[in-house]
Enzyme design. Structure first.
Site, PDB file in Angstrom:
ATOM      1  N   TYR A  64       0.821  -1.213   0.000  1.00 52.70           N
ATOM      2  CA  TYR A  64       0.000   0.000   0.000  1.00 52.70           C
ATOM      3  C   TYR A  64       0.855   1.263   0.000  1.00 52.70           C
ATOM      4  O   TYR A  64       0.463   2.276  -0.591  1.00 52.70           O
ATOM      5  CB  TYR A  64      -1.004  -0.013   1.164  1.00 52.70           C
ATOM      6  CG  TYR A  64      -2.209  -0.858   0.815  1.00 52.70           C
ATOM      7  CD1 TYR A  64      -3.246  -0.337   0.052  1.00 52.70           C
ATOM      8  CD2 TYR A  64      -2.275  -2.192   1.179  1.00 52.70           C
ATOM      9  CE1 TYR A  64      -4.327  -1.114  -0.322  1.00 52.70           C
ATOM     10  CE2 TYR A  64      -3.360  -2.980   0.817  1.00 52.70           C
ATOM     11  CZ  TYR A  64      -4.382  -2.439   0.058  1.00 52.70           C
ATOM     12  OH  TYR A  64      -5.444  -3.208  -0.326  1.00 52.70           O
ATOM     13  N   VAL A 100      -9.218   4.432  -4.655  1.00 54.75           N
ATOM     14  CA  VAL A 100      -8.711   4.808  -3.335  1.00 54.75           C
ATOM     15  C   VAL A 100      -7.674   5.926  -3.466  1.00 54.75           C
ATOM     16  O   VAL A 100      -7.044   6.295  -2.491  1.00 54.75           O
ATOM     17  CB  VAL A 100      -8.132   3.569  -2.604  1.00 54.75           C
ATOM     18  CG1 VAL A 100      -9.244   2.589  -2.267  1.00 54.75           C
ATOM     19  CG2 VAL A 100      -7.056   2.867  -3.438  1.00 54.75           C
ATOM     20  N   HIS A 116     -14.691   2.673  -1.507  1.00 55.95           N
ATOM     21  CA  HIS A 116     -13.673   1.731  -1.031  1.00 55.95           C
ATOM     22  C   HIS A 116     -12.590   2.395  -0.185  1.00 55.95           C
ATOM     23  O   HIS A 116     -11.483   1.868  -0.080  1.00 55.95           O
ATOM     24  CB  HIS A 116     -13.050   0.988  -2.233  1.00 55.95           C
ATOM     25  CG  HIS A 116     -14.013   0.061  -2.904  1.00 55.95           C
ATOM     26  ND1 HIS A 116     -13.842  -0.433  -4.177  1.00 55.95           N
ATOM     27  CD2 HIS A 116     -15.181  -0.481  -2.465  1.00 55.95           C
ATOM     28  CE1 HIS A 116     -14.855  -1.224  -4.488  1.00 55.95           C
ATOM     29  NE2 HIS A 116     -15.682  -1.263  -3.469  1.00 55.95           N
ATOM     30  N   CYS A 127      -7.954  -0.812  17.135  1.00 58.94           N
ATOM     31  CA  CYS A 127      -9.036   0.003  17.734  1.00 58.94           C
ATOM     32  C   CYS A 127      -9.828   0.778  16.686  1.00 58.94           C
ATOM     33  O   CYS A 127     -10.789   1.469  17.049  1.00 58.94           O
ATOM     34  CB  CYS A 127      -8.473   0.943  18.803  1.00 58.94           C
ATOM     35  SG  CYS A 127      -7.576   2.371  18.142  1.00 58.94           S
ATOM     36  N   CYS A 155      -3.341   3.005  21.139  1.00 57.92           N
ATOM     37  CA  CYS A 155      -3.409   1.640  21.694  1.00 57.92           C
ATOM     38  C   CYS A 155      -2.220   0.776  21.278  1.00 57.92           C
ATOM     39  O   CYS A 155      -2.170  -0.397  21.638  1.00 57.92           O
ATOM     40  CB  CYS A 155      -4.715   0.961  21.288  1.00 57.92           C
ATOM     41  SG  CYS A 155      -4.713   0.328  19.606  1.00 57.92           S
ATOM     42  N   GLY A 192     -14.459   3.299 -16.722  1.00 56.25           N
ATOM     43  CA  GLY A 192     -13.228   2.591 -16.354  1.00 56.25           C
ATOM     44  C   GLY A 192     -13.392   1.609 -15.216  1.00 56.25           C
ATOM     45  O   GLY A 192     -12.519   1.494 -14.369  1.00 56.25           O
TER      46      GLY A 192
HETATM   47  P1  NAD Z   1     -10.641  -3.082 -12.573  1.00 57.04           P
HETATM   48  O1  NAD Z   1      -9.168  -3.111 -12.495  1.00 57.04           O
HETATM   49  O2  NAD Z   1     -11.431  -4.305 -12.232  1.00 57.04           O
HETATM   50  O3  NAD Z   1     -11.073  -2.710 -14.065  1.00 57.04           O
HETATM   51  C1  NAD Z   1     -10.561  -1.595 -14.718  1.00 57.04           C
HETATM   52  C2  NAD Z   1     -11.468  -1.346 -15.917  1.00 57.04           C
HETATM   53  O4  NAD Z   1     -11.017  -0.159 -16.527  1.00 57.04           O
HETATM   54  C3  NAD Z   1     -11.432  -2.457 -16.967  1.00 57.04           C
HETATM   55  O5  NAD Z   1     -12.760  -2.731 -17.365  1.00 57.04           O
HETATM   56  C4  NAD Z   1     -10.625  -1.839 -18.117  1.00 57.04           C
HETATM   57  O6  NAD Z   1     -11.080  -2.296 -19.377  1.00 57.04           O
HETATM   58  C5  NAD Z   1     -10.932  -0.370 -17.930  1.00 57.04           C
HETATM   59  N1  NAD Z   1      -9.878   0.529 -18.367  1.00 57.04           N
HETATM   60  C6  NAD Z   1      -8.525   0.391 -18.204  1.00 57.04           C
HETATM   61  N2  NAD Z   1      -7.888   1.465 -18.690  1.00 57.04           N
HETATM   62  C7  NAD Z   1      -8.847   2.310 -19.155  1.00 57.04           C
HETATM   63  C8  NAD Z   1      -8.829   3.582 -19.758  1.00 57.04           C
HETATM   64  N3  NAD Z   1      -7.673   4.227 -20.006  1.00 57.04           N
HETATM   65  N4  NAD Z   1     -10.006   4.160 -20.117  1.00 57.04           N
HETATM   66  C9  NAD Z   1     -11.190   3.525 -19.899  1.00 57.04           C
HETATM   67  N5  NAD Z   1     -11.271   2.312 -19.321  1.00 57.04           N
HETATM   68  C10 NAD Z   1     -10.119   1.709 -18.953  1.00 57.04           C
HETATM   69  O7  NAD Z   1     -11.120  -1.836 -11.726  1.00 57.04           O
HETATM   70  P2  NAD Z   1     -12.388  -1.622 -10.817  1.00 57.04           P
HETATM   71  O8  NAD Z   1     -13.599  -2.013 -11.587  1.00 57.04           O
HETATM   72  O9  NAD Z   1     -12.260  -0.249 -10.292  1.00 57.04           O
HETATM   73  O10 NAD Z   1     -12.255  -2.662  -9.625  1.00 57.04           O
HETATM   74  C11 NAD Z   1     -11.044  -2.992  -9.002  1.00 57.04           C
HETATM   75  C12 NAD Z   1     -10.887  -2.612  -7.533  1.00 57.04           C
HETATM   76  O11 NAD Z   1      -9.543  -2.236  -7.396  1.00 57.04           O
HETATM   77  C13 NAD Z   1     -11.687  -1.440  -7.045  1.00 57.04           C
HETATM   78  O12 NAD Z   1     -12.267  -1.790  -5.851  1.00 57.04           O
HETATM   79  C14 NAD Z   1     -10.664  -0.329  -6.771  1.00 57.04           C
HETATM   80  O13 NAD Z   1     -10.853   0.227  -5.472  1.00 57.04           O
HETATM   81  C15 NAD Z   1      -9.348  -1.019  -6.727  1.00 57.04           C
HETATM   82  N6  NAD Z   1      -8.264  -0.265  -7.414  1.00 57.04           N
HETATM   83  C16 NAD Z   1      -8.194   1.094  -7.296  1.00 57.04           C
HETATM   84  C17 NAD Z   1      -7.186   1.794  -7.940  1.00 57.04           C
HETATM   85  C18 NAD Z   1      -7.133   3.292  -7.771  1.00 57.04           C
HETATM   86  O14 NAD Z   1      -7.553   3.813  -6.748  1.00 57.04           O
HETATM   87  N7  NAD Z   1      -6.633   4.043  -8.763  1.00 57.04           N
HETATM   88  C19 NAD Z   1      -6.245   1.118  -8.712  1.00 57.04           C
HETATM   89  C20 NAD Z   1      -6.331  -0.276  -8.793  1.00 57.04           C
HETATM   90  C21 NAD Z   1      -7.358  -0.955  -8.152  1.00 57.04           C
END
Ligand code: NAD
Length: 243
Positions: A64, A100, A116, A127, A155, A192
């Site tokens: 992270y 996030v 999320h 805690c 804590c 996305g």
């Molecule tokens: P995912 O990774 O499952 O899917 C990403 C989607 O975005 C795919 O359908 C892909 O085809 C599409 N995509 C990729 N590049 C693109 C672009 N340039 N333009 C348009 N579409 C594009 O992501 P999700 O559905 O958000 O779920 C994954 C989980 O992972 C979520 O809960 C999220 O919190 C977390 N996550 C967050 C981040 C972040 O905060 N930036 C990064 C990675 C994962």
């Protein structure tokens, strides 16, 4: 494109629902992107659990911190900026994100519903109180590394990332606000997101059931029954605004 532009002009309440794809062009990898270094050996979904943190806190905290470093080094892209501009043009816009990172905020969106959680709001694993200290700027290279998490100042429990892990419930207030927005909107843009992560993926379905038009903006457009704009969010969203 013209059909979506027409709907945007007449919409009363627009919901924008975003996923990792909206930040991909800012250099933040989605879970499905190939990862390098230490992280290439792990399934990201397997690192995003309380069980993984209990087993190996330094591994999960390091992962992270690597992600937080990537976000701090990134800037909002044209898609984040176009969403902020859209919010100024329509009568009402609710922005719900699964991300996030804080790129929507840095693009100028004041109110963001984070389903999320956030990489920038760590809290105590024991805690649950928010971390009262200040995290140092993450110093992690491309390869990533294991980092011992800091301790809670109250804590002495281990500090964990302030994100929702697989198997955990969504934060109550954001989920309630997201449901209310989905039930009220007349147009939802899903941008996305793969729509695989539940229960967040219910949001477009609820909007559709209530009669809203649902538009997907994605590199891969495969959803039946909705309007799909296939391509990159950073390219398509400014075009939607006519810029
Ligand atoms: P995912 O990774 O499952 O899917 C990403 C989607 O975005 C795919 O359908 C892909 O085809 C599409 N995509 C990729 N590049 C693109 C672009 N340039 N333009 C348009 N579409 C594009 O992501 P999700 O559905 O958000 O779920 C994954 C989980 O992972 C979520 O809960 C999220 O919190 C977390 N996550 C967050 C981040 C972040 O905060 N930036 C990064 C990675 C994962």
């Amino acid at each position: 494109m013209l059909e979506v532009q027409r709907r945007l002009r007449t919409a009363r309440h627009v919901v924008v629902f975003t996923g990792a794809g909206v930040s991909a062009e800012s250099g933040i990898p989605t879970f499905r992107d190939a990862l390098s270094g230490l992280w290439s050996r792990f399934d990201p979904a397997a690192l995003a659990t309380a069980e993984a943190f209990r087993k190996d806190p330094a591994l999960v905290w390091g992962w992270y911190e690597w992600r937080r470093a990537r976000v701090l080094a990134a800037a909002p892209n044209a898609a984040h900026l176009a969403i902020a501009e859209l919010a100024r043009r329509v009568p009402r816009l609710s922005l719900i994100t699964q991300n996030v990172d804080d790129l929507h905020e840095r693009a100028g969106c004041a109110e963001v519903i984070h389903l999320h959680g956030s990489l920038h709001a760590p809290r105590c694993f024991a805690c649950t109180r928010p971390y009262a200290g200040v995290l140092p700027l993450p110093d992690v290279g491309e390869e990533g590394s294991r980092i011992e998490p800091p301790r809670c100042l109250r804590c002495n429990g281990r500090i964990r990332p302030g994100v929702v892990w697989f198997g955990e419930s969504l934060p109550e207030r954001p989920w309630r606000d997201a449901l209310a927005a989905a039930r009220d909107c007349d147009l939802l843009l899903s941008i996305g997101t793969s729509g695989l992560v539940m229960p967040a993926a219910q949001i477009p379905r609820i909007a559709r059931q209530q009669g809203a038009a649902v538009v997907h903006v994605n590199l891969h457009a495969e959803v039946d029954g909705d309007i799909c704009l296939q391509g990159s969010a950073a390219e398509l969203l400014p075009r939607l605004l006519g810029d």
